[in-house]
Design a protein around this motif. Structure first.
Motif, short mmCIF file in Angstrom:
data_model
loop_
_atom_site.label_atom_id
_atom_site.label_comp_id
_atom_site.label_asym_id
_atom_site.label_seq_id
_atom_site.Cartn_x
_atom_site.Cartn_y
_atom_site.Cartn_z
N SER A 80 -1.34 4.73 9.27
CA SER A 80 -0.38 3.68 9.04
C SER A 80 0.93 3.75 9.62
O SER A 80 1.48 2.60 10.05
N THR A 81 1.32 5.03 9.86
CA THR A 81 2.64 5.32 10.46
C THR A 81 2.57 5.83 12.05
O THR A 81 3.73 6.17 12.61
N GLU B 150 8.68 8.07 15.58
CA GLU B 150 7.45 8.63 15.02
C GLU B 150 7.53 8.07 13.36
O GLU B 150 6.46 8.27 12.72
N GLY C 134 9.02 2.56 3.85
CA GLY C 134 7.82 1.82 4.10
C GLY C 134 6.85 1.34 2.95
O GLY C 134 6.39 0.57 2.69
N GLY D 237 0.49 5.81 0.01
CA GLY D 237 -0.18 6.85 -0.01
C GLY D 237 0.70 8.11 -0.77
O GLY D 237 0.69 8.00 -2.02
N GLY D 238 1.04 9.11 0.20
CA GLY D 238 1.93 10.15 -0.68
C GLY D 238 3.43 9.63 -0.78
O GLY D 238 4.40 10.54 -1.31
N ASN D 239 3.92 8.46 -0.17
CA ASN D 239 5.15 8.21 -0.45
C ASN D 239 6.27 8.87 0.23
O ASN D 239 7.22 9.19 -0.32
N SER D 240 6.06 9.45 1.34
CA SER D 240 6.76 10.36 1.94
C SER D 240 7.42 9.72 3.05
O SER D 240 7.93 10.19 4.09
N SER D 241 7.25 8.50 3.13
CA SER D 241 8.05 7.57 4.36
C SER D 241 9.53 7.84 4.49
O SER D 241 10.11 7.79 3.47
N VAL E 260 -6.05 0.56 5.03
CA VAL E 260 -6.94 1.55 5.48
C VAL E 260 -7.68 2.39 4.38
O VAL E 260 -6.69 2.59 3.55
N THR F 176 -0.82 11.48 3.19
CA THR F 176 -2.28 11.13 3.26
C THR F 176 -2.77 10.62 4.52
O THR F 176 -1.95 10.13 5.44
N ASN G 215 2.40 -6.10 2.76
CA ASN G 215 3.66 -5.35 2.81
C ASN G 215 4.80 -6.11 3.39
O ASN G 215 5.42 -5.80 4.35
N GLY H 209 3.53 11.60 13.91
CA GLY H 209 3.59 12.74 15.01
C GLY H 209 3.41 13.94 14.57
O GLY H 209 2.54 14.60 14.22
N PRO I 291 0.82 -1.14 -0.16
CA PRO I 291 -0.09 0.03 0.02
C PRO I 291 0.85 1.26 -0.09
O PRO I 291 1.94 1.16 0.62
C1 LIG Z 1 9.49 16.49 4.89
C2 LIG Z 1 9.00 15.39 5.74
C3 LIG Z 1 8.77 15.79 7.09
C4 LIG Z 1 8.24 14.64 7.67
N1 LIG Z 1 7.95 15.24 9.19
C5 LIG Z 1 7.60 14.01 9.83
C6 LIG Z 1 6.95 14.17 11.23
O1 LIG Z 1 7.41 15.41 11.81
N2 LIG Z 1 6.28 13.31 11.85
C7 LIG Z 1 6.27 12.25 11.44
O2 LIG Z 1 5.53 11.35 11.92
N3 LIG Z 1 6.45 11.89 9.97
C8 LIG Z 1 7.16 12.74 9.47
N4 LIG Z 1 7.32 12.50 8.00
C9 LIG Z 1 7.11 11.00 7.52
C10 LIG Z 1 5.89 10.89 6.61
O3 LIG Z 1 5.44 12.27 6.18
C11 LIG Z 1 4.95 10.23 7.41
O4 LIG Z 1 5.39 8.93 7.80
C12 LIG Z 1 3.34 10.11 6.72
O5 LIG Z 1 2.65 9.60 7.79
C13 LIG Z 1 3.53 9.19 5.53
O6 LIG Z 1 2.31 9.41 4.75
P1 LIG Z 1 2.27 8.93 3.30
O7 LIG Z 1 0.78 9.12 2.78
O8 LIG Z 1 3.52 9.63 2.47
O9 LIG Z 1 2.72 7.36 3.38
P2 LIG Z 1 3.65 6.45 2.60
O10 LIG Z 1 4.91 7.16 2.61
O11 LIG Z 1 3.13 6.21 1.22
O12 LIG Z 1 3.47 5.05 3.19
C14 LIG Z 1 3.86 4.95 4.62
C15 LIG Z 1 3.45 3.51 5.21
O13 LIG Z 1 2.11 3.54 5.42
C16 LIG Z 1 1.56 2.59 4.63
N5 LIG Z 1 0.52 2.98 3.93
C17 LIG Z 1 0.22 4.20 3.18
N6 LIG Z 1 -1.27 4.24 3.00
C18 LIG Z 1 -1.88 3.15 3.66
C19 LIG Z 1 -3.12 2.66 3.37
N7 LIG Z 1 -4.02 3.45 2.98
N8 LIG Z 1 -3.34 1.55 4.43
C20 LIG Z 1 -2.39 0.94 4.76
N9 LIG Z 1 -1.12 1.22 4.82
C21 LIG Z 1 -0.52 2.25 4.21
C22 LIG Z 1 2.93 2.41 3.51
O14 LIG Z 1 2.85 1.02 3.20
C23 LIG Z 1 4.00 2.53 4.22
O15 LIG Z 1 4.29 1.63 5.07
C24 LIG Z 1 8.21 13.52 7.32
C25 LIG Z 1 8.19 13.24 5.82
C26 LIG Z 1 8.88 14.30 5.33
C27 LIG Z 1 9.17 13.89 3.56
#
Ligand SMILES: Cc1cc2nc3c(=O)[nH]c(=O)nc-3n(C[C@H](O)[C@H](O)[C@H](O)COP(=O)(O)OP(=O)(O)OC[C@H]3O[C@@H](n4cnc5c(N)ncnc54)[C@H](O)[C@@H]3O)c2cc1C
Length: 477
Positions: free
Chosen positions: A151-152, A426, A82, A74-78, A211, A145, A463, A155, A72
């Motif tokens: 899912s993470t 986090e 992940g 979302g925004g790929n900002s892991s 989710v 997203t 995953n 924080g 899965p």
């Molecule tokens: C500049 C920057 C700053 C950041 N600051 C913080 C911060 O202050 N605090 C913090 O906690 N994180 C931070 N992060 C990390 C990141 O933004 C978080 O982890 C965010 O929650 C990931 O969201 P995403 O949609 O990009 O998920 P993704 O990177 O796409 O996925 C993250 C994980 O969730 C899973 N996933 C995604 N969508 C789903 C779904 N619908 N159902 C089940 N699993 C799913 C994926 O398989 C993966 O394991 C930061 C990242 C960046 C790039």
């Protein structure tokens, strides 16, 4: 045992999802197969982008029946790889980005129901439009997203007052590894029917299901906020300042920033400038909310300056300046990325121990690894800093990281564990920290985690190779 998707399965998925929901185009898939930090390059047989929950269910059912792994995304900002599949190309990447509606906002219940692919910025905007706010923010808010944040168990910069996603999720809807839909969206305040299965998916990193929507708790809009930038001598002074403010004012954020991190931002991020005239080894960014917040913060900072706790401070004169201060904090990760590779650690220790930990652990690391420089910044009031270690400025940073990075990480994590801390405060475990979780984790907790994974995802399709030890992909051809 997992298998690569057959042509027949890919054909079925393509027919079901149509051209908007299915692609094997390498160029379209490419940006989604590398993580934000550029550490991992994965491969996928196809990118699936369902737009409805029943499409997610059909994907999971088909893949479970064929033992095909799903990743899965979302925004790929892991920050921990992940959402990046492994390099074999035998899994299918499932993007939730098209499932992006805000289904409802209830001002009475202070609840917002958003689909998994809605970005954090979208959630913020929808809450504001209803006269409320969603009190979680982070640097990647434009791309992260709801599904990824859940899912993470993300924080961010307001945990001090409002907690992590675990505190802010009131209910969840998810597609389980069987393809069945778990409807846990009813945000009941009291519900004692046993295990809280939906909440298991918070922080599960996509290993227990997908989710599809979340009910999020909103809080009243802030009448006013005051944002200050403070210069001080060391993390101990920062903690002393936080302790003075707590109880006196509604402190939403309290972020610690070393001069080295500020310098990286000023060098690499256009349009930034230092808020204070003089040089200070450490800074804090403080946000206080409430109708008297500016007066309160000004008074407290003046007393702290008179007592010698802080060296200098400035209050943002308007919203534009407040945003400019926040930009300095929010772009540290971006500036670090531009500056080059570093061994990065997202660690927590008990809050009171954090100032001493930062000073002692930095000294120990820089002594142990000649030429290494520590940049520790972040959420001091949560006992969580990003403890990043760079090699010599004039060395080949990439080679230094390849040769020494793993040893540096083990060293830092051992210091954290000696304090009773966590190697992931986090960002999660993903693939980056899996080996370290196995090395440092409590065996009882790890065994329970593995047992839950086996019970809910017996075929191991969700995953694999992330978060749960022993789930690496084994593909039978
Ligand atoms: C500049 C920057 C700053 C950041 N600051 C913080 C911060 O202050 N605090 C913090 O906690 N994180 C931070 N992060 C990390 C990141 O933004 C978080 O982890 C965010 O929650 C990931 O969201 P995403 O949609 O990009 O998920 P993704 O990177 O796409 O996925 C993250 C994980 O969730 C899973 N996933 C995604 N969508 C789903 C779904 N619908 N159902 C089940 N699993 C799913 C994926 O398989 C993966 O394991 C930061 C990242 C960046 C790039």
């Amino acid at each position: 045992m997992l298998r690569p998707p057959s042509d027949a399965l890919l054909g079925q998925l393509e027919a079901m999802l149509g051209p908007k929901g299915f692609t094997r185009d390498v160029e379209i898939m490419s940006p989604w197969l590398t993580d934000w930090r550029g550490r991992y390059r994965g491969a996928s047989a196809a990118l699936l982008s369902p737009a409805r929950v029943d499409e997610v269910q059909a994907i999971v059912r088909l893949c479970a029946a064929n033992d095909v792994a799903l990743v899965p995304q979302g925004g790929n900002s892991s920050m921990v790889g992940g959402a990046t599949p492994d390099g074999e190309g035998t899994s299918l990447l499932v993007s939730l980005r098209r499932l992006d509606r805000v289904r409802s906002v209830s001002a009475d219940d202070k609840l917002l129901v958003a689909e998994a692919g809605a970005t954090l910025s979208t959630v913020h905007d929808a809450a504001v439009a209803a006269g409320l706010r969603f009190p979680l923010s982070l640097g990647a808010k434009g791309s992260a997203t709801v599904g990824g944040l859940v899912s993470t168990n993300a924080g961010g910069t307001q945990v001090l007052r409002h907690g992590t996603m675990r505190s802010l999720v009131a209910g969840l809807e998810a597609v389980m590894p069987s393809g069945d839909r778990l409807d846990g969206l009813a945000a009941l305040k009291k519900d004692n029917r046993g295990y809280d299965v939906a909440r298991l998916l918070i922080g599960a990193e996509g290993t227990l299901g997908i989710v599809t929507a979340a009910a999020l708790r909103l809080v009243p809009a802030v009448g006013a906020r005051a944002v200050a930038w403070v210069g001080l001598e060391n993390p101990h002074a920062a903690m002393a300042l936080l302790r003075r403010l707590e109880g006196e004012a509604a402190v939403e954020s309290f972020e610690l920033i070393p001069a080295t991190a500020l310098a990286l931002v000023l060098t690499h991020i256009p349009g930034t400038r230092a808020p204070l005239g003089g040089e200070h080894d450490w800074h804090v960014l403080i946000e206080v909310v409430g109708s008297r917040s500016a007066d309160e913060l000004r008074e407290h900072l003046a007393i702290a300056a008179a007592d010698g706790v802080i060296a200098d401070a400035t209050l943002a004169a308007n919203e534009a300046q407040a945003e400019a201060f926040w930009k300095l904090r929010d772009t540290i990760s971006e500036a670090e990325r531009i500056a080059g590779p570093a061994a990065k650690h997202d660690v927590s220790v008990p809050v009171a121990a954090m100032p001493r930990f930062i000073v002692d652990a930095a000294a120990a690391t820089e002594t142990r690894f000649a030429g290494a420089r520590v940049i520790a910044f972040g959420h001091l009031g949560d006992g969580n800093v990003h403890f990043n270690v760079r090699g010599l400025a004039d060395a080949d940073a990439g080679r230094w990281l390849r040769d020494t990075g793993a040893e540096v990480t083990r060293f830092v994590h051992d210091l954290v564990m000696a304090e009773g801390g966590s190697i992931s405060a986090e960002h999660g475990i993903g693939q980056l920290k899996l080996a370290e979780l196995e090395r440092t984790g409590d065996p009882v907790r790890l065994a329970a985690q593995i047992a839950i994974k086996r019970a809910l995802d017996p075929r191991g399709i969700m995953n694999p190779g992330k978060l749960v030890p022993g789930t690496s992909i084994v593909v039978g051809l």
